[in-house]
Motif scaffolding. Sequence first.
Motif, PDB file in Angstrom:
ATOM      1  N   LEU A 151       3.405  -5.807  -2.948  1.00 31.22           N
ATOM      2  CA  LEU A 151       2.991  -4.431  -3.278  1.00 31.22           C
ATOM      3  C   LEU A 151       1.542  -4.179  -2.849  1.00 31.22           C
ATOM      4  CD1 LEU A 151       4.562  -3.848  -6.810  1.00 31.22           C
ATOM      5  CD2 LEU A 151       5.081  -2.617  -4.730  1.00 31.22           C
ATOM      6  N   ARG A 152       0.669  -5.121  -3.155  1.00 32.65           N
ATOM      7  CA  ARG A 152      -0.749  -4.956  -2.778  1.00 32.65           C
ATOM      8  C   ARG A 152      -0.904  -4.847  -1.262  1.00 32.65           C
ATOM      9  NH1 ARG A 152      -5.667  -5.966  -5.178  1.00 32.65           N
ATOM     10  NH2 ARG A 152      -7.372  -6.488  -3.753  1.00 32.65           N
ATOM     11  N   SER A 153      -0.178  -5.718  -0.524  1.00 37.88           N
ATOM     12  CA  SER A 153      -0.299  -5.717   0.936  1.00 37.88           C
ATOM     13  C   SER A 153       0.220  -4.412   1.513  1.00 37.88           C
ATOM     14  CB  SER A 153       0.481  -6.903   1.505  1.00 37.88           C
ATOM     15  OG  SER A 153       0.447  -6.876   2.913  1.00 37.88           O
ATOM     16  N   TYR A 154       1.421  -3.953   1.012  1.00 36.90           N
ATOM     17  CA  TYR A 154       1.971  -2.705   1.543  1.00 36.90           C
ATOM     18  C   TYR A 154       1.075  -1.510   1.185  1.00 36.90           C
ATOM     19  CZ  TYR A 154       6.368  -4.868   2.941  1.00 36.90           C
ATOM     20  OH  TYR A 154       7.320  -5.622   3.556  1.00 36.90           O
ATOM     21  N   ALA A 155       0.472  -1.528  -0.013  1.00 39.43           N
ATOM     22  CA  ALA A 155      -0.410  -0.408  -0.391  1.00 39.43           C
ATOM     23  C   ALA A 155      -1.648  -0.343   0.499  1.00 39.43           C
ATOM     24  CB  ALA A 155      -0.811  -0.560  -1.858  1.00 39.43           C
ATOM     25  N   GLU A 156      -2.253  -1.515   0.755  1.00 36.49           N
ATOM     26  CA  GLU A 156      -3.439  -1.526   1.636  1.00 36.49           C
ATOM     27  C   GLU A 156      -3.067  -1.075   3.045  1.00 36.49           C
ATOM     28  OE1 GLU A 156      -4.842  -5.476   1.332  1.00 36.49           O
ATOM     29  OE2 GLU A 156      -5.813  -5.201  -0.634  1.00 36.49           O
ATOM     30  N   ASN A 157      -1.898  -1.517   3.538  1.00 38.17           N
ATOM     31  CA  ASN A 157      -1.470  -1.095   4.877  1.00 38.17           C
ATOM     32  C   ASN A 157      -1.237   0.412   4.923  1.00 38.17           C
ATOM     33  OD1 ASN A 157      -1.592  -3.714   5.707  1.00 38.17           O
ATOM     34  ND2 ASN A 157       0.613  -4.113   5.458  1.00 38.17           N
ATOM     35  N   ALA A 158      -0.648   0.960   3.822  1.00 35.98           N
ATOM     36  CA  ALA A 158      -0.398   2.407   3.815  1.00 35.98           C
ATOM     37  C   ALA A 158      -1.704   3.183   3.886  1.00 35.98           C
ATOM     38  CB  ALA A 158       0.383   2.783   2.562  1.00 35.98           C
ATOM     39  N   ALA A 183      -5.346   6.454   7.078  1.00 37.09           N
ATOM     40  CA  ALA A 183      -6.687   6.690   7.652  1.00 37.09           C
ATOM     41  C   ALA A 183      -6.612   6.828   9.165  1.00 37.09           C
ATOM     42  CB  ALA A 183      -7.635   5.547   7.264  1.00 37.09           C
ATOM     43  N   ARG A 184      -5.644   6.153   9.800  1.00 38.69           N
ATOM     44  CA  ARG A 184      -5.487   6.239  11.258  1.00 38.69           C
ATOM     45  C   ARG A 184      -4.544   7.371  11.667  1.00 38.69           C
ATOM     46  NH1 ARG A 184      -4.664  -0.217  12.729  1.00 38.69           N
ATOM     47  NH2 ARG A 184      -6.707  -0.930  11.940  1.00 38.69           N
ATOM     48  N   ASN A 185      -4.161   8.175  10.694  1.00 41.80           N
ATOM     49  CA  ASN A 185      -3.300   9.326  10.969  1.00 41.80           C
ATOM     50  C   ASN A 185      -1.936   8.879  11.513  1.00 41.80           C
ATOM     51  OD1 ASN A 185      -2.594  11.993  10.959  1.00 41.80           O
ATOM     52  ND2 ASN A 185      -3.537  12.487  12.934  1.00 41.80           N
ATOM     53  N   ARG A 186      -1.376   7.864  10.827  1.00 39.30           N
ATOM     54  CA  ARG A 186      -0.027   7.392  11.191  1.00 39.30           C
ATOM     55  C   ARG A 186       0.870   7.504   9.945  1.00 39.30           C
ATOM     56  NH1 ARG A 186      -0.731   1.649  13.947  1.00 39.30           N
ATOM     57  NH2 ARG A 186       1.552   1.850  13.967  1.00 39.30           N
ATOM     58  N   ASN A 235       5.933   1.860   4.696  1.00 36.55           N
ATOM     59  CA  ASN A 235       5.361   0.940   3.719  1.00 36.55           C
ATOM     60  C   ASN A 235       5.626   1.410   2.295  1.00 36.55           C
ATOM     61  OD1 ASN A 235       3.358  -1.336   4.913  1.00 36.55           O
ATOM     62  ND2 ASN A 235       3.528   0.390   6.339  1.00 36.55           N
ATOM     63  N   LEU A 236       5.578   2.730   2.095  1.00 39.44           N
ATOM     64  CA  LEU A 236       5.857   3.256   0.749  1.00 39.44           C
ATOM     65  C   LEU A 236       7.304   2.999   0.351  1.00 39.44           C
ATOM     66  CD1 LEU A 236       3.926   6.660   0.894  1.00 39.44           C
ATOM     67  CD2 LEU A 236       3.281   4.586  -0.342  1.00 39.44           C
ATOM     68  N   GLU A 237       8.247   3.060   1.328  1.00 35.39           N
ATOM     69  CA  GLU A 237       9.637   2.724   1.010  1.00 35.39           C
ATOM     70  C   GLU A 237       9.766   1.273   0.574  1.00 35.39           C
ATOM     71  OE1 GLU A 237      12.550   3.583   3.877  1.00 35.39           O
ATOM     72  OE2 GLU A 237      12.004   5.678   4.120  1.00 35.39           O
ATOM     73  N   GLN A 238       9.032   0.380   1.233  1.00 36.89           N
ATOM     74  CA  GLN A 238       9.057  -1.027   0.834  1.00 36.89           C
ATOM     75  C   GLN A 238       8.507  -1.207  -0.581  1.00 36.89           C
ATOM     76  OE1 GLN A 238      10.415  -3.478   2.498  1.00 36.89           O
ATOM     77  NE2 GLN A 238      11.032  -2.112   4.170  1.00 36.89           N
ATOM     78  N   ILE A 239       7.463  -0.410  -0.900  1.00 42.05           N
ATOM     79  CA  ILE A 239       6.893  -0.483  -2.255  1.00 42.05           C
ATOM     80  C   ILE A 239       7.941  -0.057  -3.288  1.00 42.05           C
ATOM     81  CG2 ILE A 239       5.175   0.556  -3.796  1.00 42.05           C
ATOM     82  CD1 ILE A 239       3.264   0.624  -1.424  1.00 42.05           C
ATOM     83  N   LEU A 240       8.725   1.018  -2.998  1.00 42.44           N
ATOM     84  CA  LEU A 240       9.762   1.473  -3.927  1.00 42.44           C
ATOM     85  C   LEU A 240      10.833   0.406  -4.129  1.00 42.44           C
ATOM     86  CD1 LEU A 240      10.246   5.179  -2.771  1.00 42.44           C
ATOM     87  CD2 LEU A 240       9.181   4.367  -4.879  1.00 42.44           C
ATOM     88  N   GLU A 241      11.238  -0.253  -3.026  1.00 47.27           N
ATOM     89  CA  GLU A 241      12.251  -1.302  -3.165  1.00 47.27           C
ATOM     90  C   GLU A 241      11.745  -2.456  -4.014  1.00 47.27           C
ATOM     91  OE1 GLU A 241      13.483  -2.485   0.678  1.00 47.27           O
ATOM     92  OE2 GLU A 241      14.434  -0.566   1.189  1.00 47.27           O
ATOM     93  N   LEU A 242      10.460  -2.824  -3.830  1.00 48.07           N
ATOM     94  CA  LEU A 242       9.904  -3.930  -4.614  1.00 48.07           C
ATOM     95  C   LEU A 242       9.820  -3.562  -6.095  1.00 48.07           C
ATOM     96  CD1 LEU A 242       7.124  -5.161  -2.174  1.00 48.07           C
ATOM     97  CD2 LEU A 242       9.213  -6.358  -2.779  1.00 48.07           C
ATOM     98  N   THR A 243       9.427  -2.310  -6.387  1.00 48.48           N
ATOM     99  CA  THR A 243       9.365  -1.906  -7.808  1.00 48.48           C
ATOM    100  C   THR A 243      10.752  -1.904  -8.437  1.00 48.48           C
ATOM    101  OG1 THR A 243       9.492   0.410  -7.114  1.00 48.48           O
ATOM    102  CG2 THR A 243       7.286  -0.523  -7.497  1.00 48.48           C
ATOM    103  N   GLU A 244      11.805  -1.499  -7.662  1.00 45.50           N
ATOM    104  CA  GLU A 244      13.167  -1.556  -8.200  1.00 45.50           C
ATOM    105  C   GLU A 244      13.585  -2.986  -8.494  1.00 45.50           C
ATOM    106  OE1 GLU A 244      15.676   0.377  -5.440  1.00 45.50           O
ATOM    107  OE2 GLU A 244      14.945   2.395  -5.871  1.00 45.50           O
ATOM    108  N   ARG A 245      13.191  -3.919  -7.630  1.00 42.53           N
ATOM    109  CA  ARG A 245      13.531  -5.328  -7.863  1.00 42.53           C
ATOM    110  C   ARG A 245      12.846  -5.851  -9.125  1.00 42.53           C
ATOM    111  NH1 ARG A 245      12.024 -10.496  -3.962  1.00 42.53           N
ATOM    112  NH2 ARG A 245      12.966 -12.091  -5.294  1.00 42.53           N
ATOM    113  N   MET A 246      11.548  -5.492  -9.310  1.00 44.15           N
ATOM    114  CA  MET A 246      10.843  -5.925 -10.521  1.00 44.15           C
ATOM    115  C   MET A 246      11.484  -5.298 -11.772  1.00 44.15           C
ATOM    116  SD  MET A 246       6.943  -5.661  -9.071  1.00 44.15           S
ATOM    117  CE  MET A 246       6.205  -6.164 -10.602  1.00 44.15           C
TER     118      MET A 246
END
Length: 648
Positions: free
Chosen positions: A417-424, A429-432, A439-450
């Motif tokens: 979660l920390r890594s995906y949040a920093e990447n997001a 910031a780079r307008n991507r 990355n936010l979708e990956q964060i949602l999947e990880l929170t569902e697993r927890m």
Amino acid sequence: MLPRLKQKFLQWKWLHLLVIGLLAVLLLWQTALLTWNKELKNLEEQATNELLLHVTALRGKLQKYDYLAELLTTKEDLSLYLKPDTDRDKLQQLNLTLDTYRAIADVSDIYLMNAQGTTLAASNWWRADSFVNQNFSFRPYFQEAMQGEQGRFYGLGTSSGARGYYFSFPVHYQDEVQGVLVVKIEIHAIEEPWRDPSGELLVTDPDGVIFISSRPEWRLSTLERLAPAELERINESLRYAGRILKPLPVQEKESVSAEAQRLSIRMSDDLPKDYLMLSQEMPEAGWQAHIIKRLDPVRKQVLQITLLTGFALVILAFTAFYLLQRRRVLQKQEAWKEEAHRALQEAHDELENRVAARTADLSSSNRRLLEEIQQRQQTETALRSTQRELVQTAKLAVLGQLSASINHELNQPLAALRSYAENARTFLARNRPETADSNLEQILELTERMAEISAQLKMFSRKSGEQLVPVSVQAACDYALRLYRNQLEQQQVEIEMDFPDQEVFVLADMVRLEQLLVNLLSNALHAIKASDRKKIRLGVTYQKETGQDWVKIQVWDTGPGIAPDQFEEIFDPFVTSKEPGQGLGLGLSISNRIAQDLNGKLIAGNHLHFRELHEPAKTAPVSGAVFSLYLPASYPETSQDNPGETHV
């Protein structure tokens, strides 16, 4: 002169005594006779009332199913299944439908016959003694229904040999009778409440054959010896499937009144016993109901009344003798009378004191007994509470043992979660934004697993209920495996699951069943830690024992097994083979107690080997422990395809 007067006086005295003795004997005889007639009348009235109640109940049970066959013919268009070209799939569907109606109506069997008397479909199609393809055209209930009338019949089944009562109704097609629908009820269910230690209940047919009886050895006997021609006629009717009809061992029979008879029957212990028999006709069923009451209570009452009367006469005689003697020696015994009165008063006072003391002792004993009952009830309540708390404590202990694995399960998603949040943040910031959204979708999947991990822990720690309901065995096993998923993956444990294709249900409590399976799985994991081959097998089978369907759940492992000296105490509390600090030794004790609370049993043992289905036969045997859990099977309507059949 005086000797002659004295001799004459003695002669009159003995004559008076003889007359008094004869009067006493006559009085005792009259008392016994009156008591016998009175008690016999009371017993006859009691038997009449009981017989009326039983006949009413029997009529009610028969009337309960009287219109069932007619009702089913109107509910289902059975004429569609009587055509010669009806395929097997339709007939199989009718088999299932009839089986469903059988279970709902709580009857023995329901089956459909064509115009030739051949059974096309039956609720017992799956049993070895199925009625399908059997011909019953010789039965009177079939012949009556083919004439367009409602039929009734009772007799022994030609397939099962069990006593049954049959209700039949014609199946019409275009105003013609094309078949017959039959509903069968078993007679043994009617006899279950007929248990009376003071008498017996019988139901006979017009020939005097005992068809229903509260005494099993009297069934299919006759009240009187039948002539050979009558026996031959009964055998030709096949009503009793050719059984030998022997008469009851009645030694004496006499009429007591217009409605009652006295019977002397030799019992199995070769001792004749006297009975009072009353009868009542049941023309609607073609039966005659009888009640037979033992005469021992009447004789006992007559004996008691006669003895009391004799005792009263003895007391009266002694009183008269005492009065005569008292009149003759009244003056000489005046002083003795006063002394005797004082002694009698003292004895009376002493008796009253003893009665008062005994009453006080009994009152004290009653109070102590009530206090002990209250203490036992409180102790039982505390014991049940302690047991529930102990089960909950065992759950929390398992949670403690799983804390390291859960910590590992949660730390990985947290780091991701920390890594995906920093990447997001960097991609934003780079307008991507597209990459940041991924990355936010990956964060949602990880929170569902927890959340799933947390939900499993919360479900495991909850308390169980008290009511037993149908519970899925596969769901409980899946939950236990999910709880140990991380440990199974870390230890690289091979799981073999031998389950039926259909879902298996038991009558249990979901939480307590899950706790029991978790304890067995925990023991298996601990047992295979040091094994070269780490394998656990879960198997589920049906098993029939003592007339009840059971589900056997087995947990096998490839560990070292159970030592022979541990079998006697394996289910005792605080007995464990684990190292200090690894457990309290309560898991198997709690599991055994849970199995008993669920009306089941838990058996521990060792197995020599179990092999995979695709392994060659020369595979070396593997030893280990096996725990077998037996629970009552449950067949909800959604899963009752073939009850009683072994699926594994």
